[in-house]
Write a protein that holds these residues in place. Structure first.
Motif, PDB file in Angstrom:
ATOM      1  N   LYS A 162       0.895  -0.913   0.313  1.00  0.00           N
ATOM      2  CA  LYS A 162      -0.003  -0.070   0.086  1.00  0.00           C
ATOM      3  C   LYS A 162       1.013   1.252   0.003  1.00  0.00           C
ATOM      4  O   LYS A 162       0.954   2.557  -1.186  1.00  0.00           O
ATOM      5  CB  LYS A 162      -0.971  -0.359   0.997  1.00  0.00           C
ATOM      6  CG  LYS A 162      -1.907  -1.038   0.791  1.00  0.00           C
ATOM      7  CD  LYS A 162      -3.276  -0.583   2.336  1.00  0.00           C
ATOM      8  CE  LYS A 162      -4.366  -1.583   2.262  1.00  0.00           C
ATOM      9  NZ  LYS A 162      -5.257  -1.572   3.196  1.00  0.00           N
ATOM     10  N   GLU A 163       2.317   1.149   1.221  1.00  0.00           N
ATOM     11  CA  GLU A 163       2.424   2.136   0.787  1.00  0.00           C
ATOM     12  C   GLU A 163       3.672   2.710  -0.496  1.00  0.00           C
ATOM     13  O   GLU A 163       3.725   4.193  -1.255  1.00  0.00           O
ATOM     14  CB  GLU A 163       3.806   1.574   1.820  1.00  0.00           C
ATOM     15  CG  GLU A 163       3.895   2.743   3.508  1.00  0.00           C
ATOM     16  CD  GLU A 163       4.436   2.253   3.998  1.00  0.00           C
ATOM     17  OE1 GLU A 163       4.368   0.942   5.090  1.00  0.00           O
ATOM     18  OE2 GLU A 163       5.447   1.485   3.868  1.00  0.00           O
ATOM     19  N   GLU A 212       1.044   4.112  -2.946  1.00  0.00           N
ATOM     20  CA  GLU A 212       1.027   5.291  -2.700  1.00  0.00           C
ATOM     21  C   GLU A 212       1.711   6.206  -3.279  1.00  0.00           C
ATOM     22  O   GLU A 212       1.471   7.305  -3.657  1.00  0.00           O
ATOM     23  CB  GLU A 212       0.395   5.520  -1.052  1.00  0.00           C
ATOM     24  CG  GLU A 212      -1.022   5.174  -0.220  1.00  0.00           C
ATOM     25  CD  GLU A 212      -1.430   5.373   1.004  1.00  0.00           C
ATOM     26  OE1 GLU A 212      -0.197   5.909   2.349  1.00  0.00           O
ATOM     27  OE2 GLU A 212      -2.251   3.706   1.208  1.00  0.00           O
ATOM     28  N   GLU A 240      -3.673  -0.074  -7.364  1.00  0.00           N
ATOM     29  CA  GLU A 240      -5.296   0.082  -6.733  1.00  0.00           C
ATOM     30  C   GLU A 240      -6.057  -1.372  -7.432  1.00  0.00           C
ATOM     31  O   GLU A 240      -5.746  -2.530  -5.891  1.00  0.00           O
ATOM     32  CB  GLU A 240      -5.784   0.967  -6.827  1.00  0.00           C
ATOM     33  CG  GLU A 240      -7.015   1.447  -6.239  1.00  0.00           C
ATOM     34  CD  GLU A 240      -6.538   2.033  -4.428  1.00  0.00           C
ATOM     35  OE1 GLU A 240      -5.120   2.520  -4.718  1.00  0.00           O
ATOM     36  OE2 GLU A 240      -7.626   1.667  -4.265  1.00  0.00           O
ATOM     37  N   LEU A 246      -3.564  -3.821  -5.674  1.00  0.00           N
ATOM     38  CA  LEU A 246      -4.290  -3.875  -3.499  1.00  0.00           C
ATOM     39  C   LEU A 246      -5.323  -4.995  -3.359  1.00  0.00           C
ATOM     40  O   LEU A 246      -5.143  -5.262  -2.456  1.00  0.00           O
ATOM     41  CB  LEU A 246      -3.553  -2.607  -3.312  1.00  0.00           C
ATOM     42  CG  LEU A 246      -2.715  -1.576  -3.333  1.00  0.00           C
ATOM     43  CD1 LEU A 246      -2.769  -0.231  -2.685  1.00  0.00           C
ATOM     44  CD2 LEU A 246      -1.710  -2.680  -2.854  1.00  0.00           C
ATOM     45  N   LYS A 247      -5.993  -4.454  -3.642  1.00  0.00           N
ATOM     46  CA  LYS A 247      -7.763  -4.928  -3.531  1.00  0.00           C
ATOM     47  C   LYS A 247      -7.762  -6.724  -3.524  1.00  0.00           C
ATOM     48  O   LYS A 247      -7.925  -6.758  -2.911  1.00  0.00           O
ATOM     49  CB  LYS A 247      -8.372  -4.449  -4.926  1.00  0.00           C
ATOM     50  CG  LYS A 247      -8.532  -2.995  -4.128  1.00  0.00           C
ATOM     51  CD  LYS A 247     -10.110  -2.392  -4.767  1.00  0.00           C
ATOM     52  CE  LYS A 247     -10.319  -0.831  -4.336  1.00  0.00           C
ATOM     53  NZ  LYS A 247     -11.143  -0.185  -4.883  1.00  0.00           N
ATOM     54  N   TYR A 262     -10.140  -3.056   2.381  1.00  0.00           N
ATOM     55  CA  TYR A 262      -9.377  -2.796   1.833  1.00  0.00           C
ATOM     56  C   TYR A 262      -8.412  -1.373   2.331  1.00  0.00           C
ATOM     57  O   TYR A 262      -8.729  -0.835   3.464  1.00  0.00           O
ATOM     58  CB  TYR A 262     -10.851  -2.216   0.419  1.00  0.00           C
ATOM     59  CG  TYR A 262     -11.047  -3.696   0.214  1.00  0.00           C
ATOM     60  CD1 TYR A 262     -10.051  -4.604  -0.988  1.00  0.00           C
ATOM     61  CD2 TYR A 262     -12.326  -2.869  -0.012  1.00  0.00           C
ATOM     62  CE1 TYR A 262     -11.637  -5.574  -1.973  1.00  0.00           C
ATOM     63  CE2 TYR A 262     -12.892  -4.774  -0.338  1.00  0.00           C
ATOM     64  CZ  TYR A 262     -12.249  -5.370  -1.609  1.00  0.00           C
ATOM     65  OH  TYR A 262     -12.872  -6.955  -1.574  1.00  0.00           O
TER      66      TYR A 262
END
Lengths: 331, 331, 331, 331
Positions: C103-104, C107, C305, C308-309, C331
């Motif tokens: 996630k990091e 982002e 994204e 990630l999901k 999520y």
């Protein structure tokens, strides 16, 4: 309710007997069969009485219709007696192996306005009826090419071959009828060529066990039929109809729906072992259509005329086997 | 020859009546049905007599076996009376919607050595029987995963739902039985989750119309079942069994074998419109197996015990729908 | 024309190298790989140069995009460096096995408006893309049930398993992505249960080789996935989507179209021996879509994204394997 | 490594160019094409140089092999020049439309021991090669009947028809070759009949668009071919081989594996829109086989002799179209 007599109680006669008994609109009254023991067995199994003579069938005035499933050489005589008696008749194909005699018989019946049907049972196959519906609906445009396969699982006995009339008259004739029926027109020319691949002794009978046939329809559309007597993989028939806008196919039938997945292959249930398993439901459907037409007074098809036309194609195909050239078909 | 009475002559009772009449080893003697008109019609169509009371069925000593096809809430009572009378009984599932009551009934019958079968007719489907044979033969190794689909064509009426016991007890239960039977072991744990996608009013009955179920078998093999009440494309059921060495599949059934080739697509005959068209042959086959076991004195399966076990899985699945977690199955 | 560097030239890196070379809109410039011999071989075969350091890839300003096909534990670092350098990045899944770290990284890339795609190549399978098109068109109504099978031909080596993250994160994750993508919504809850049927030693890694997963979508639609590592019959994946008005299915692929008809069975060509034969064309298609989006400046999917999901679903599924109950997906 | 020149860079020449570029054992050196612009484009796309004259191709001594994909009327001349130059030659069929001239050319090459192959690419189709393997293995016994369908999606332009030699020489010839190759013997007799169903103006060219052909093999086995130019449902070819012990079928190819289940029908992905999509992989496979034979010095098939034999069948079939009778085939 139609009251029926059955003539002939061999293998296929027994099948018809069961269908007569199961049809809710049929009162299955009489069985006539030259072997009295067999007559008694079949009659007993299905709640019918034994007719001890043909007079009982035709002259007693007790039945509305007769189902002729006796040996081929007796068909014409039974059709005539039904015509004389004013009884409807459902007759196994052919009317007679001799086309001229078959024609006379059909004319005799026609003169007496006999209600008659020749039992080209495959017309009543669910898939073939759907093919016919598709063609008639115009979904695939005008017919340009029809391909039919007729492949038996095993050589019939030579005694059967000897009286069968040969592969064109005995086996291909069903598919000549289907081609005419689906196309809606009568073929004008036929070429056939054949060989004895499965049983060399067929040559002694002037017969073949493996053949290919080409028919030409009015307007130029073509029909291709392949006929074999012994496949090694069960009973196989299928039809493709190519039209100007698409194609419709009645696929091979399988005897089940199980697949076995292994390394590199998937093994599915195969074809039916014999022709009877494949076409069994068509006999009841053909009978039901005959009964329905009798009840309603509607036209009956396939007519004796239809039977004659398929035979005429078989005659020309048999000539072509010998001549090595396209032969005109004379109806 | 086994002499039968039929109890219940609604839709499915009429199907059984026809099969009783057609079975050569059955003497179809009596029909009992609360609606006397319907009793008369069905008895008349198939040559049986009307029983005017249950005493006539159970106490008169005239029949060898009774086929229980009446409403679910009467099954247990009829099984008990058959047990009392020493009559064999073929009972539609379930024995009783209440599992405890069903167990008492089965024990009552067992104590009296009643010859009894619960009518899990799908075990007699040709393809499922072949799957079972493949698994038992070891062809695909040991079972690791079974996948079953049970998909109905249309929502049943809400009145039916109201008394059905819910999707697990009414619909999935057939597939719980198939899973147990094919695997040859009893599942130990079940997870189920469901929704009301087709009919929101089902929520009022605490029921669902779309659900997925996971079963765990002893040793860790898994079973996956999906159940829907309304497909939009006909009636759909299929089974896959993955083993350590291969996979076997009982494919969807189609209602015909015609393909239509167009630009970019090929359109084949689709699935059967309803469940009955799909499973119809299994009823006659189940009856024939019951009669055969009676004639030969061999063990009868599926037994009442089999019926109870499938119900026990349905109970645990119903609990899991509510709890959101795997539930142990208590037999 | 997009100028590319490839990072990682193992088996799958070589596949990407060939696709980069064959793509008419790609100038395949550089290969970086920790094993210099392999770097030289792959670069030589496809007309690229060897990059001797990552600085050459990221800092020299000579490439527009980087294809990250190195070992999983290096993905996140390469994505960050691409982000820093303003280079587009096509990254093998996952971004990082640790979801928080992934996630990091996502982002970080988002803050720098990095053009990035995660290589969920199955979205580019011709049949799955057609399924998605059918669902989006409304042809089958609203989605009610999705069924996906993911079945590998053979157990991967235990060393692979040890670093794979387990069956949910390594294998099922592709199908979590497909389910999300086809349904067009994010699942809210997951239940998973699994076993070690093929390789008991997996238990030492807290992993399973045979599992079934149920997902619940917003609104109640359900998803069912079965995952096995070793089939005995080749590589098998398939998808069914049931909607309120019909069903669409992406069938199993076969490795050929030959049927062999024998007595009682028909043996067809089977499944592909391995996953690579099945999905090979999807790699080139995924690359082409990425390049096309770069050329046109259009949005890129599947995005980081999306990656990630799918990972978040895998995390919740992994929790469910342990807890025996439905787990919410965060999520 | 074999150094190649390509002669002809039209549509099919471009396909060959891409395959030459992609083949790891080919050094694609030269392109000769009468249209200089097209020569430059194709050469540029695939890293080859433009040859400005045929002398550059044949006399400069710089290439090992030449791929002849120019217009049919130039094939024979190019084969002779390759023979003169001691260069290997892969030639599109036919060697020459005039069979006598083609024979002289083949003899000329044979006298010079030219390494030569005629590009009957369908022999390299994965499924047809498997059919051939099955037949050779004896799995289906001895060949008794072969059925081939050759059905094009759309009428070619009349200008193409005008120089094509007619349906037998242009379209059926591929299937004459396949029949010979699979059966392993040379047909002795042919019957053909045809019509103009799709394009009446074909009659002006003495040509047909819909035809059926029967071949007789030594020993009596039969071959049936149906040829149509325009189907309405895409490009369709298939082969069945019936042997004394079983049957093998190379089924129609589909353009995908998606099924759409609706009420009463299941709609699958259909056939390829054109012949090229169907046979595309065979071109690379044929080239690879040619290169492999050159590298290893092994015999090359299909040989020029094979090309002549297929042409001889086409000649006899063309005669039969006119004569209405079986024609002997003169090789």
């Amino acid at each position: 309710m139609q009251r029926f007599a059955l003539i002939g109680a061999g293998f296929i006669g027994s099948v018809h007997a069961a269908n007569l008994a199961a049809n809710p609109d049929v009162d299955f009254a009489l069985v006539y069969e030259v072997d009295p023991q067999r007559a008694a067995t079949v009659a007993g199994s299905f709640g019918a009485a034994v007719a001890h003579s043909l007079d009982e069938v035709f002259d007693a005035g007790t039945v509305d219709a007769v189902f002729v499933a006796s040996s081929t050489d007796t068909h014409a005589e039974h059709v005539r007696r039904a015509a004389d008696a004013g009884i409807a008749v459902l007759c196994e194909k052919p009317i007679d192996l001799d086309l001229a005699h078959a024609k006379e018989t059909a004319e005799y019946a026609a003169q007496r306005s006999t209600r008659a049907m020749v039992d080209f049972n495959r017309r009543f196959d669910r898939d073939y009826a759907e093919l016919k519906r598709i063609v008639d609906s115009g979904e695939i445009g005008s017919v340009e090419l029809i391909q039919l396969s007729s492949r038996g699982p095993a050589m019939p006995p030579l005694e059967y071959i000897a009286v069968s009339g040969g592969q064109m008259r005995d086996q291909a004739v069903h598919f000549f009828d289907l081609a005419r029926w689906i196309a809606g027109v009568d073929p004008v020319e036929v070429f056939a060529t054949g060989s004895t691949m499965a049983e060399p002794r067929l040559a002694d009978y002037g017969d073949v066990d493996t053949s290919v046939v080409s028919l030409r329809l009015p307007g130029g559309a073509l029909v291709q039929i392949d006929c074999t007597r012994r496949t090694g993989y069960g009973y196989d028939e299928r039809i493709e109809v190519l039209g100007s806008k698409g194609m419709a196919e009645a696929r091979r039938h399988r005897n089940g729906n199980v697949s076995r997945y292994g390394a590199g292959t998937v093994t599915d249930d195969g074809l039916h072992p014999g022709w009877f398993e494949r076409v069994k439901p068509t006999y009841a459907a053909a009978l039901a259509a005959f009964v329905d037409a009798l009840e309603k007074g509607t036209p009956i098809t396939p007519s004796l005329e239809d039977g004659l036309k398929a035979q005429a194609i078989a005659e020309a195909a048999t000539r072509s086997l010998a001549s090595g050239r396209s032969e005109p078909i004379k109806y």
